[in-house]
Design a protein around this motif. Sequence first.
Motif, PDB file in Angstrom:
ATOM      1  N   LEU A  64      35.756  35.010  43.043  1.00 26.56           N
ATOM      2  CA  LEU A  64      36.261  36.354  42.752  1.00 26.56           C
ATOM      3  C   LEU A  64      35.782  37.320  43.828  1.00 26.56           C
ATOM      4  O   LEU A  64      34.681  37.176  44.356  1.00 26.56           O
ATOM      5  N   PHE A  65      36.621  38.293  44.114  1.00 24.22           N
ATOM      6  CA  PHE A  65      36.296  39.230  45.172  1.00 24.22           C
ATOM      7  C   PHE A  65      36.107  40.640  44.612  1.00 24.22           C
ATOM      8  O   PHE A  65      36.507  40.935  43.488  1.00 24.22           O
ATOM      9  N   GLY A  66      35.493  41.496  45.407  1.00 18.84           N
ATOM     10  CA  GLY A  66      35.285  42.879  45.005  1.00 18.84           C
ATOM     11  C   GLY A  66      34.049  43.051  44.152  1.00 18.84           C
ATOM     12  O   GLY A  66      33.389  42.087  43.748  1.00 18.84           O
ATOM     13  N   GLY A  67      33.743  44.315  43.872  1.00 18.20           N
ATOM     14  CA  GLY A  67      32.551  44.624  43.084  1.00 18.20           C
ATOM     15  C   GLY A  67      32.600  44.041  41.690  1.00 18.20           C
ATOM     16  O   GLY A  67      31.616  43.458  41.219  1.00 18.20           O
ATOM     17  N   ALA A  72      30.748  40.041  37.676  1.00 13.94           N
ATOM     18  CA  ALA A  72      31.169  39.022  36.718  1.00 13.94           C
ATOM     19  C   ALA A  72      30.594  37.659  37.076  1.00 13.94           C
ATOM     20  O   ALA A  72      30.144  36.907  36.199  1.00 13.94           O
ATOM     21  N   SER A  73      30.572  37.336  38.365  1.00 18.56           N
ATOM     22  CA  SER A  73      30.042  36.046  38.815  1.00 18.56           C
ATOM     23  C   SER A  73      28.547  35.939  38.555  1.00 18.56           C
ATOM     24  O   SER A  73      28.051  34.891  38.129  1.00 18.56           O
ATOM     25  N   ALA A  74      27.825  37.032  38.802  1.00 15.76           N
ATOM     26  CA  ALA A  74      26.381  37.038  38.554  1.00 15.76           C
ATOM     27  C   ALA A  74      26.081  36.830  37.080  1.00 15.76           C
ATOM     28  O   ALA A  74      25.183  36.054  36.707  1.00 15.76           O
ATOM     29  N   LEU A  75      26.828  37.500  36.227  1.00 15.79           N
ATOM     30  CA  LEU A  75      26.619  37.336  34.785  1.00 15.79           C
ATOM     31  C   LEU A  75      26.974  35.923  34.346  1.00 15.79           C
ATOM     32  O   LEU A  75      26.288  35.340  33.503  1.00 15.79           O
ATOM     33  N   TYR A  76      28.031  35.365  34.916  1.00 16.89           N
ATOM     34  CA  TYR A  76      28.446  34.004  34.570  1.00 16.89           C
ATOM     35  C   TYR A  76      27.318  33.012  34.850  1.00 16.89           C
ATOM     36  O   TYR A  76      26.986  32.170  34.006  1.00 16.89           O
ATOM     37  N   LEU A  77      26.727  33.088  36.035  1.00 16.88           N
ATOM     38  CA  LEU A  77      25.660  32.168  36.405  1.00 16.88           C
ATOM     39  C   LEU A  77      24.473  32.272  35.453  1.00 16.88           C
ATOM     40  O   LEU A  77      23.911  31.268  35.015  1.00 16.88           O
ATOM     41  N   ALA A  78      24.105  33.505  35.123  1.00 16.55           N
ATOM     42  CA  ALA A  78      22.975  33.713  34.218  1.00 16.55           C
ATOM     43  C   ALA A  78      23.293  33.184  32.826  1.00 16.55           C
ATOM     44  O   ALA A  78      22.453  32.550  32.183  1.00 16.55           O
ATOM     45  N   ILE A 155      35.264  44.383  34.793  1.00 18.22           N
ATOM     46  CA  ILE A 155      34.281  43.307  34.894  1.00 18.22           C
ATOM     47  C   ILE A 155      34.478  42.307  33.766  1.00 18.22           C
ATOM     48  O   ILE A 155      34.403  41.087  33.973  1.00 18.22           O
ATOM     49  N   ALA A 156      34.751  42.813  32.566  1.00 20.48           N
ATOM     50  CA  ALA A 156      34.971  41.939  31.415  1.00 20.48           C
ATOM     51  C   ALA A 156      36.182  41.038  31.638  1.00 20.48           C
ATOM     52  O   ALA A 156      36.162  39.844  31.292  1.00 20.48           O
ATOM     53  N   LYS A 157      37.240  41.594  32.207  1.00 22.28           N
ATOM     54  CA  LYS A 157      38.440  40.798  32.469  1.00 22.28           C
ATOM     55  C   LYS A 157      38.155  39.717  33.510  1.00 22.28           C
ATOM     56  O   LYS A 157      38.617  38.572  33.375  1.00 22.28           O
ATOM     57  N   LYS A 158      37.409  40.071  34.548  1.00 21.58           N
ATOM     58  CA  LYS A 158      37.030  39.080  35.554  1.00 21.58           C
ATOM     59  C   LYS A 158      36.142  38.000  34.944  1.00 21.58           C
ATOM     60  O   LYS A 158      36.278  36.807  35.251  1.00 21.58           O
ATOM     61  N   PHE A 159      35.240  38.430  34.071  1.00 27.14           N
ATOM     62  CA  PHE A 159      34.337  37.477  33.421  1.00 27.14           C
ATOM     63  C   PHE A 159      35.130  36.511  32.544  1.00 27.14           C
ATOM     64  O   PHE A 159      34.833  35.315  32.489  1.00 27.14           O
ATOM     65  N   GLU A 161      38.149  35.550  33.106  1.00 30.37           N
ATOM     66  CA  GLU A 161      38.790  34.601  34.010  1.00 30.37           C
ATOM     67  C   GLU A 161      37.860  33.427  34.288  1.00 30.37           C
ATOM     68  O   GLU A 161      38.289  32.271  34.340  1.00 30.37           O
ATOM     69  N   LEU A 162      36.578  33.746  34.463  1.00 31.61           N
ATOM     70  CA  LEU A 162      35.591  32.695  34.734  1.00 31.61           C
ATOM     71  C   LEU A 162      35.363  31.809  33.518  1.00 31.61           C
ATOM     72  O   LEU A 162      35.271  30.589  33.642  1.00 31.61           O
ATOM     73  N   THR A 163      35.256  32.423  32.342  1.00 28.81           N
ATOM     74  CA  THR A 163      35.012  31.618  31.141  1.00 28.81           C
ATOM     75  C   THR A 163      36.212  30.733  30.815  1.00 28.81           C
ATOM     76  O   THR A 163      36.060  29.607  30.356  1.00 28.81           O
ATOM     77  N   MET A 164      37.425  31.248  31.054  1.00 27.82           N
ATOM     78  CA  MET A 164      38.623  30.437  30.827  1.00 27.82           C
ATOM     79  C   MET A 164      38.674  29.258  31.787  1.00 27.82           C
ATOM     80  O   MET A 164      38.998  28.135  31.396  1.00 27.82           O
ATOM     81  N   ALA A 165      38.343  29.509  33.047  1.00 29.36           N
ATOM     82  CA  ALA A 165      38.312  28.425  34.028  1.00 29.36           C
ATOM     83  C   ALA A 165      37.239  27.407  33.665  1.00 29.36           C
ATOM     84  O   ALA A 165      37.434  26.189  33.823  1.00 29.36           O
TER      85      ALA A 165
END
Length: 249
Positions: A64-67, A72-78, A155-159, A161-165
Amino acid sequence: MAMAGRMRSIIPQFNQLLKSESQAQRSALTRALLCPTTANSEISRNYATSSKKSEAKVKVPLVLFGGTGNYASALYLAAVKANSLDKAEKELVDFAEALKRSATFSQFISDPTVHKDTKVKVISDVCADAKFSEIMKNFLAVLAENGRLKYVDGIAKKFQELTMAHRGEVKAIVSTVIPLPAEEEKELKETLQYIIGEGKKVKLEQKIDPSILGGIVVEFGEKVFDMSIKTRAKQMERFLREPVNFNSL
């Protein structure tokens, strides 16, 4: 207030790590969210070093790109490391929805005249009342500190996307004038499932859009199946406006 102080103590390192794409730094950021009381010393030791092999196994399923994508990526990893991905998703979505429902809360979050320390304290109290996880408390405090709470919906929408993937889900948005009957929704879902094949799961989202006039529009991955009356009417209008070539008759 002590909790807010501990959360603020990791902000400078968090900001540095968000600007980097390296796995070592993302791993340090993950540890900061998981354990804020020991984050400072750990980040300073690991900021420029390689991550451990066990940590390298955890990767974001999408780039994912942008702020909003970085947060969202940082929260996903944690969340994955804490085995609380579903809980983090629910909490983040609930918070984003609460902001939409409360004009007063949303205005407070967006008000640039309110000092960031005040926002962090309020967010800490809200998270405590909602019984949010420590990861989410830390995460929302970072957003408050950085003045990024107004972007929490994105951010929630991006997050998501990560959880769905992560779960192997593919989102399909179905636009209709009225809600689809249960049987038709089931049939459509089965058809889309057949298209993507095994290994992934269709997640259907219905959207009511009176502007299409009737019929159905399905947005599926990068494909759009437009069978709306609106589009058919436009196609008919273009056809009727085209000059008739009598020589071809």
